[in-house]
Design an enzyme around this catalytic site. Structure first.
Site, PDB file in Angstrom:
ATOM      1  N   GLU A  44     -11.896  -7.910   5.554  1.00 36.22           N
ATOM      2  CA  GLU A  44     -11.244  -6.781   6.394  1.00 36.22           C
ATOM      3  C   GLU A  44     -12.440  -5.816   6.920  1.00 36.22           C
ATOM      4  O   GLU A  44     -12.146  -5.134   7.877  1.00 36.22           O
ATOM      5  CB  GLU A  44     -10.385  -6.025   5.165  1.00 36.22           C
ATOM      6  CG  GLU A  44      -9.039  -6.642   5.011  1.00 36.22           C
ATOM      7  CD  GLU A  44      -8.064  -6.036   3.871  1.00 36.22           C
ATOM      8  OE1 GLU A  44      -6.821  -6.229   4.038  1.00 36.22           O
ATOM      9  OE2 GLU A  44      -8.855  -5.295   3.050  1.00 36.22           O
ATOM     10  N   GLY A 104       1.918  -6.775   4.126  1.00 40.97           N
ATOM     11  CA  GLY A 104       3.171  -7.415   4.391  1.00 40.97           C
ATOM     12  C   GLY A 104       4.259  -6.614   4.773  1.00 40.97           C
ATOM     13  O   GLY A 104       4.268  -5.468   4.687  1.00 40.97           O
ATOM     14  N   MET A 118      -1.408  -2.758  -0.946  1.00 39.55           N
ATOM     15  CA  MET A 118      -1.987  -2.678  -2.554  1.00 39.55           C
ATOM     16  C   MET A 118      -3.046  -1.282  -2.543  1.00 39.55           C
ATOM     17  O   MET A 118      -3.524  -1.350  -3.810  1.00 39.55           O
ATOM     18  CB  MET A 118      -2.436  -3.818  -3.079  1.00 39.55           C
ATOM     19  CG  MET A 118      -1.455  -4.911  -3.023  1.00 39.55           C
ATOM     20  SD  MET A 118      -1.884  -6.604  -3.754  1.00 39.55           S
ATOM     21  CE  MET A 118      -2.076  -6.362  -5.476  1.00 39.55           C
ATOM     22  N   GLU A 119      -3.161  -0.664  -1.640  1.00 41.14           N
ATOM     23  CA  GLU A 119      -4.342   0.272  -1.743  1.00 41.14           C
ATOM     24  C   GLU A 119      -4.101   1.690  -1.046  1.00 41.14           C
ATOM     25  O   GLU A 119      -4.589   2.501  -1.557  1.00 41.14           O
ATOM     26  CB  GLU A 119      -5.877  -0.177  -1.068  1.00 41.14           C
ATOM     27  CG  GLU A 119      -6.308  -1.316  -1.859  1.00 41.14           C
ATOM     28  CD  GLU A 119      -5.605  -2.691  -1.507  1.00 41.14           C
ATOM     29  OE1 GLU A 119      -5.135  -2.574  -0.052  1.00 41.14           O
ATOM     30  OE2 GLU A 119      -5.969  -3.726  -2.060  1.00 41.14           O
ATOM     31  N   ASP A 135       1.982 -11.183   6.919  1.00 41.02           N
ATOM     32  CA  ASP A 135       2.880 -11.829   6.111  1.00 41.02           C
ATOM     33  C   ASP A 135       4.109 -11.015   6.137  1.00 41.02           C
ATOM     34  O   ASP A 135       4.138 -10.019   6.251  1.00 41.02           O
ATOM     35  CB  ASP A 135       2.625 -12.578   4.581  1.00 41.02           C
ATOM     36  CG  ASP A 135       2.260 -11.292   3.603  1.00 41.02           C
ATOM     37  OD1 ASP A 135       1.061 -10.837   3.561  1.00 41.02           O
ATOM     38  OD2 ASP A 135       3.113 -10.768   2.991  1.00 41.02           O
TER      39      ASP A 135
HETATM   40  N1  ADE Z   1      -1.226  -7.336   1.571  1.00 41.90           N
HETATM   41  C1  ADE Z   1      -0.750  -8.125   2.619  1.00 41.90           C
HETATM   42  N2  ADE Z   1       0.286  -8.796   2.322  1.00 41.90           N
HETATM   43  C2  ADE Z   1       0.872  -8.319   1.247  1.00 41.90           C
HETATM   44  C3  ADE Z   1       1.837  -8.525   0.315  1.00 41.90           C
HETATM   45  N3  ADE Z   1       2.814  -9.545   0.573  1.00 41.90           N
HETATM   46  N4  ADE Z   1       2.010  -7.735  -1.014  1.00 41.90           N
HETATM   47  C4  ADE Z   1       1.168  -7.024  -1.073  1.00 41.90           C
HETATM   48  N5  ADE Z   1      -0.071  -6.798  -0.368  1.00 41.90           N
HETATM   49  C5  ADE Z   1      -0.193  -7.380   0.644  1.00 41.90           C
END
Ligand code: ADE
Length: 229
Positions: free
Chosen positions: A13, A79, A173-174, A197
């Protein structure tokens, strides 16, 4: 002169950013590397935190308190929850929440702890800069709530629950950890994510396949923003 922090969670990143910096100087601090440099004459400090809210908190705090940054831009992947978002699409957070924060046993809503707030807003001026850059580049830019948690979500039901509970369009996640740090320290901040995703059963395969390309889309956009700040 203003000093801009640019933060990611993973090497992929920030790699497209540090390769574009002038006057690069690497500083080791708190078991991490901080890349000081300049971009188009603007002072920047770039770092990846490692994955998750705890590491993100440490890095955001260090960028502000140790390196003296007065603005923080986060670049990375997410995501998708919203069906409007597809791989490579960009989303900016207008607010961030913690989907895994749960003291509902005491009658509080999901994502809330006393003296906190469920959804922490991002800086409006930085969002305006992003919209200007998107317009100039002819890129669609979605704005919405991003939900953060210490979980890689690869499950349709969990993703739907997060979307419904927090009105979130994407998850990662951050971001909410950065939001807590920056809002507490009164530093304007901005969270940008490109979709890697759809947080469903294919998420881990898609993430592996699209991490690098989506991270670069986000990083290129952030660099264009630095020129405008
Ligand atoms: N970052 C990118 N895709 C993610 C996902 N599916 N879950 C958590 N963090 C992500």
């Amino acid at each position: 002169m203003s000093k801009i922090a640019i933060m990611g969670a993973m090497p992929e990143e920030i790699e497209p950013i540090i390769t574009k910096l002038d006057d690069l100087n690497v500083v080791e601090y708190a078991a991490n590397k901080y890349y000081e440099g300049s971009y188009h004459g603007k002072k920047v400090v770039v770092a990846y935190s490692k994955i998750g809210k705890v590491f993100a908190t440490l890095t955001a705090t260090s960028l502000i308190e140790k390196f003296g940054c007065d603005t923080l831009l986060f670049s990375g992947v997410a995501g998708a929850i919203s069906e409007d978002l597809h791989i490579g699409d960009l989303i900016i957070a207008d607010g961030l929440c913690q989907h895994d924060l749960d003291i509902t046993a005491f009658g509080h809503p999901y994502g809330y702890v006393p003296e906190g707030e469920v959804c922490i807003p991002t800086d409006e001026k930085l969002r305006e800069v992003a919209k200007k850059v998107a317009k100039a580049k002819g890129l669609p830019l979605k704005e919405g709530i991003i939900a953060t948690g210490d979980q890689f979500v690869a499950d349709h039901e969990r993703k739907e629950w997060i979307g419904k509970t927090f009105h979130a369009d994407a998850l990662e996640m951050e971001g909410a950890a950065v939001a807590v740090v920056c809002s507490s320290l009164d530093v304007p901040y901005f969270i940008l994510r490109a979709i890697s995703d759809s947080a469903d059963m294919d998420a881990s395969f898609n993430f592996d396949e699209f991490l690098e390309s989506s991270a670069k889309i986000s990083a290129d956009f952030i660099l264009a923003m630095v020129e405008e700040i």
